[in-house]
Motif scaffolding. Structure first.
Motif, PDB file in Angstrom:
ATOM      1  N   PHE A  32     -62.392 -20.229  29.615  1.00  0.00           N
ATOM      2  CA  PHE A  32     -62.930 -18.590  29.079  1.00  0.00           C
ATOM      3  C   PHE A  32     -63.912 -18.234  30.335  1.00  0.00           C
ATOM      4  O   PHE A  32     -65.287 -17.854  30.582  1.00  0.00           O
ATOM      5  CB  PHE A  32     -64.531 -19.587  28.328  1.00  0.00           C
ATOM      6  CG  PHE A  32     -64.304 -20.053  26.994  1.00  0.00           C
ATOM      7  CD1 PHE A  32     -63.173 -20.238  26.093  1.00  0.00           C
ATOM      8  CD2 PHE A  32     -64.574 -21.366  26.743  1.00  0.00           C
ATOM      9  CE1 PHE A  32     -63.463 -20.670  24.848  1.00  0.00           C
ATOM     10  CE2 PHE A  32     -64.464 -22.447  26.204  1.00  0.00           C
ATOM     11  CZ  PHE A  32     -64.211 -22.000  24.938  1.00  0.00           C
ATOM     12  N   ARG A  33     -62.881 -17.676  30.891  1.00  0.00           N
ATOM     13  CA  ARG A  33     -62.701 -16.285  32.313  1.00  0.00           C
ATOM     14  C   ARG A  33     -64.409 -17.350  32.927  1.00  0.00           C
ATOM     15  O   ARG A  33     -64.772 -16.780  33.888  1.00  0.00           O
ATOM     16  CB  ARG A  33     -63.770 -15.380  31.070  1.00  0.00           C
ATOM     17  CG  ARG A  33     -62.363 -14.901  31.172  1.00  0.00           C
ATOM     18  CD  ARG A  33     -62.218 -13.458  30.369  1.00  0.00           C
ATOM     19  NE  ARG A  33     -64.562 -13.278  29.838  1.00  0.00           N
ATOM     20  CZ  ARG A  33     -64.729 -12.191  29.754  1.00  0.00           C
ATOM     21  NH1 ARG A  33     -63.924 -11.319  29.275  1.00  0.00           N
ATOM     22  NH2 ARG A  33     -66.068 -12.043  28.639  1.00  0.00           N
ATOM     23  N   LEU A  34     -64.553 -18.294  32.704  1.00  0.00           N
ATOM     24  CA  LEU A  34     -65.257 -19.304  34.567  1.00  0.00           C
ATOM     25  C   LEU A  34     -65.066 -20.227  35.114  1.00  0.00           C
ATOM     26  O   LEU A  34     -64.758 -21.727  34.871  1.00  0.00           O
ATOM     27  CB  LEU A  34     -66.354 -19.811  33.297  1.00  0.00           C
ATOM     28  CG  LEU A  34     -67.358 -20.443  34.302  1.00  0.00           C
ATOM     29  CD1 LEU A  34     -68.773 -19.132  35.264  1.00  0.00           C
ATOM     30  CD2 LEU A  34     -68.725 -20.787  33.374  1.00  0.00           C
ATOM     31  N   PRO A  35     -64.452 -19.521  36.300  1.00  0.00           N
ATOM     32  CA  PRO A  35     -64.055 -21.138  37.024  1.00  0.00           C
ATOM     33  C   PRO A  35     -64.405 -21.687  37.546  1.00  0.00           C
ATOM     34  O   PRO A  35     -65.481 -21.616  38.022  1.00  0.00           O
ATOM     35  CB  PRO A  35     -62.993 -19.810  38.769  1.00  0.00           C
ATOM     36  CG  PRO A  35     -63.543 -18.638  37.852  1.00  0.00           C
ATOM     37  CD  PRO A  35     -64.530 -18.579  36.692  1.00  0.00           C
ATOM     38  N   LEU A  36     -63.886 -23.286  37.256  1.00  0.00           N
ATOM     39  CA  LEU A  36     -65.065 -24.217  37.335  1.00  0.00           C
ATOM     40  C   LEU A  36     -64.216 -25.035  39.147  1.00  0.00           C
ATOM     41  O   LEU A  36     -62.817 -24.988  38.963  1.00  0.00           O
ATOM     42  CB  LEU A  36     -64.931 -25.189  37.140  1.00  0.00           C
ATOM     43  CG  LEU A  36     -66.303 -24.915  35.683  1.00  0.00           C
ATOM     44  CD1 LEU A  36     -66.295 -25.778  34.673  1.00  0.00           C
ATOM     45  CD2 LEU A  36     -67.379 -24.840  36.047  1.00  0.00           C
ATOM     46  N   LEU A  37     -65.101 -25.379  40.538  1.00  0.00           N
ATOM     47  CA  LEU A  37     -63.994 -26.134  40.900  1.00  0.00           C
ATOM     48  C   LEU A  37     -63.423 -27.055  40.834  1.00  0.00           C
ATOM     49  O   LEU A  37     -64.507 -28.026  40.397  1.00  0.00           O
ATOM     50  CB  LEU A  37     -64.414 -26.465  42.432  1.00  0.00           C
ATOM     51  CG  LEU A  37     -64.354 -26.611  43.751  1.00  0.00           C
ATOM     52  CD1 LEU A  37     -62.744 -25.602  44.415  1.00  0.00           C
ATOM     53  CD2 LEU A  37     -65.010 -26.243  45.106  1.00  0.00           C
ATOM     54  N   VAL A  90     -67.691 -29.666  30.439  1.00  0.00           N
ATOM     55  CA  VAL A  90     -67.790 -28.655  29.730  1.00  0.00           C
ATOM     56  C   VAL A  90     -68.821 -29.096  28.500  1.00  0.00           C
ATOM     57  O   VAL A  90     -68.547 -30.103  28.414  1.00  0.00           O
ATOM     58  CB  VAL A  90     -66.437 -27.805  29.862  1.00  0.00           C
ATOM     59  CG1 VAL A  90     -66.065 -27.843  31.058  1.00  0.00           C
ATOM     60  CG2 VAL A  90     -65.537 -29.743  28.735  1.00  0.00           C
ATOM     61  N   GLU A  91     -69.198 -27.587  27.459  1.00  0.00           N
ATOM     62  CA  GLU A  91     -70.072 -28.085  26.094  1.00  0.00           C
ATOM     63  C   GLU A  91     -68.144 -28.365  25.192  1.00  0.00           C
ATOM     64  O   GLU A  91     -68.929 -29.274  24.562  1.00  0.00           O
ATOM     65  CB  GLU A  91     -70.543 -26.839  26.225  1.00  0.00           C
ATOM     66  CG  GLU A  91     -70.995 -26.671  24.676  1.00  0.00           C
ATOM     67  CD  GLU A  91     -71.974 -25.848  24.390  1.00  0.00           C
ATOM     68  OE1 GLU A  91     -72.356 -25.791  23.466  1.00  0.00           O
ATOM     69  OE2 GLU A  91     -71.412 -24.755  25.006  1.00  0.00           O
ATOM     70  N   GLY A 108     -74.310 -33.625  27.325  1.00  0.00           N
ATOM     71  CA  GLY A 108     -74.267 -32.599  27.986  1.00  0.00           C
ATOM     72  C   GLY A 108     -73.271 -31.511  27.789  1.00  0.00           C
ATOM     73  O   GLY A 108     -72.805 -30.693  27.442  1.00  0.00           O
ATOM     74  N   GLY A 109     -71.612 -32.442  27.064  1.00  0.00           N
ATOM     75  CA  GLY A 109     -70.275 -31.453  27.232  1.00  0.00           C
ATOM     76  C   GLY A 109     -69.345 -33.367  26.690  1.00  0.00           C
ATOM     77  O   GLY A 109     -69.424 -34.382  26.541  1.00  0.00           O
ATOM     78  N   PHE A 110     -68.367 -32.757  27.446  1.00  0.00           N
ATOM     79  CA  PHE A 110     -67.576 -33.822  28.013  1.00  0.00           C
ATOM     80  C   PHE A 110     -67.127 -33.349  29.731  1.00  0.00           C
ATOM     81  O   PHE A 110     -67.229 -32.489  29.795  1.00  0.00           O
ATOM     82  CB  PHE A 110     -66.420 -33.352  26.966  1.00  0.00           C
ATOM     83  CG  PHE A 110     -66.269 -33.568  25.075  1.00  0.00           C
ATOM     84  CD1 PHE A 110     -66.194 -34.914  25.308  1.00  0.00           C
ATOM     85  CD2 PHE A 110     -66.891 -32.466  24.782  1.00  0.00           C
ATOM     86  CE1 PHE A 110     -66.380 -34.517  23.735  1.00  0.00           C
ATOM     87  CE2 PHE A 110     -67.050 -32.589  23.273  1.00  0.00           C
ATOM     88  CZ  PHE A 110     -67.243 -33.646  22.768  1.00  0.00           C
ATOM     89  N   ALA A 111     -67.160 -34.601  30.036  1.00  0.00           N
ATOM     90  CA  ALA A 111     -66.629 -34.140  31.647  1.00  0.00           C
ATOM     91  C   ALA A 111     -65.411 -34.527  31.563  1.00  0.00           C
ATOM     92  O   ALA A 111     -64.680 -35.846  30.347  1.00  0.00           O
ATOM     93  CB  ALA A 111     -67.725 -35.802  32.394  1.00  0.00           C
ATOM     94  N   VAL A 112     -64.704 -33.911  32.805  1.00  0.00           N
ATOM     95  CA  VAL A 112     -63.326 -34.456  32.977  1.00  0.00           C
ATOM     96  C   VAL A 112     -63.443 -35.519  34.235  1.00  0.00           C
ATOM     97  O   VAL A 112     -64.024 -34.680  35.222  1.00  0.00           O
ATOM     98  CB  VAL A 112     -63.411 -33.698  33.181  1.00  0.00           C
ATOM     99  CG1 VAL A 112     -61.528 -32.838  33.553  1.00  0.00           C
ATOM    100  CG2 VAL A 112     -62.697 -31.732  31.876  1.00  0.00           C
TER     101      VAL A 112
END
Length: 157
Positions: free
Chosen positions: A59-64, A79-80, A108-112
């Motif tokens: 969704f255009r939000l780059p996470l490290l 992430v949600e 809070g969502g789902f952890a990778v």
């Protein structure tokens, strides 16, 4: 899981169907393009790990995503949406420094997650050691940038 985030019941605009988030919807970008790059880089005890880090854009939000290695036993991104987490996990699987990639639901969502599993009940200092992080004042921002710059010297633009 149904493809709905826990907050979708409160805000129907957040509803996502499983088919809307495909594995190829995740872009793998250079680590420096992650919105949280500077924050993590300042705190990382072993800045050499940034050489194999990547930014994962959903969704255009780059996470490290920083690999495991000397001083860092595991990694994590939250992430949600479950489908977004599965897509990020698929992008990391098979990549050097990202062993045992998995997802799991969180409050809070789902952890990778990748690498070792963080110890249950760990206090914040133990978690920081597990993830190879220091307090913000303990890591020199200039040292991080020197490490990254030494990787790019002599390369064509």
């Amino acid at each position: 899981m149904t493809g709905r985030s826990p907050s979708a019941d409160r805000d129907p605009c957040l509803l996502r169907q499983s088919s809307e988030i495909a594995v190829d919807a995740v872009q793998v970008l250079p680590a420096e393009e992650a919105y949280d790059f500077e924050h993590v880089a300042r705190r990382l005890l072993n800045p050499d790990l940034l050489r194999q880090a990547v930014a994962l854009a959903v969704f255009r939000l780059p996470l490290l995503a920083v690999p495991v290695g000397e001083g860092r036993r595991g990694g994590r991104a939250v992430v949600e949406y479950e489908e977004a987490g599965e897509a990020m996990a698929a992008a990391l699987r098979g990549r050097a420094g990202f062993p045992c990639v998995r997802t799991r639901p969180t409050s809070g969502g789902f952890a990778v997650e990748w690498g070792d599993t963080a110890p249950d009940g760990a206090d914040s200092a133990e978690r920081e050691r597990f993830y190879g992080l220091a307090t913000p004042a303990a890591t020199s921002h200039d040292e991080v940038h020197r490490t990254i710059a030494s990787d790019t010297e002599g390369e064509a633009a």
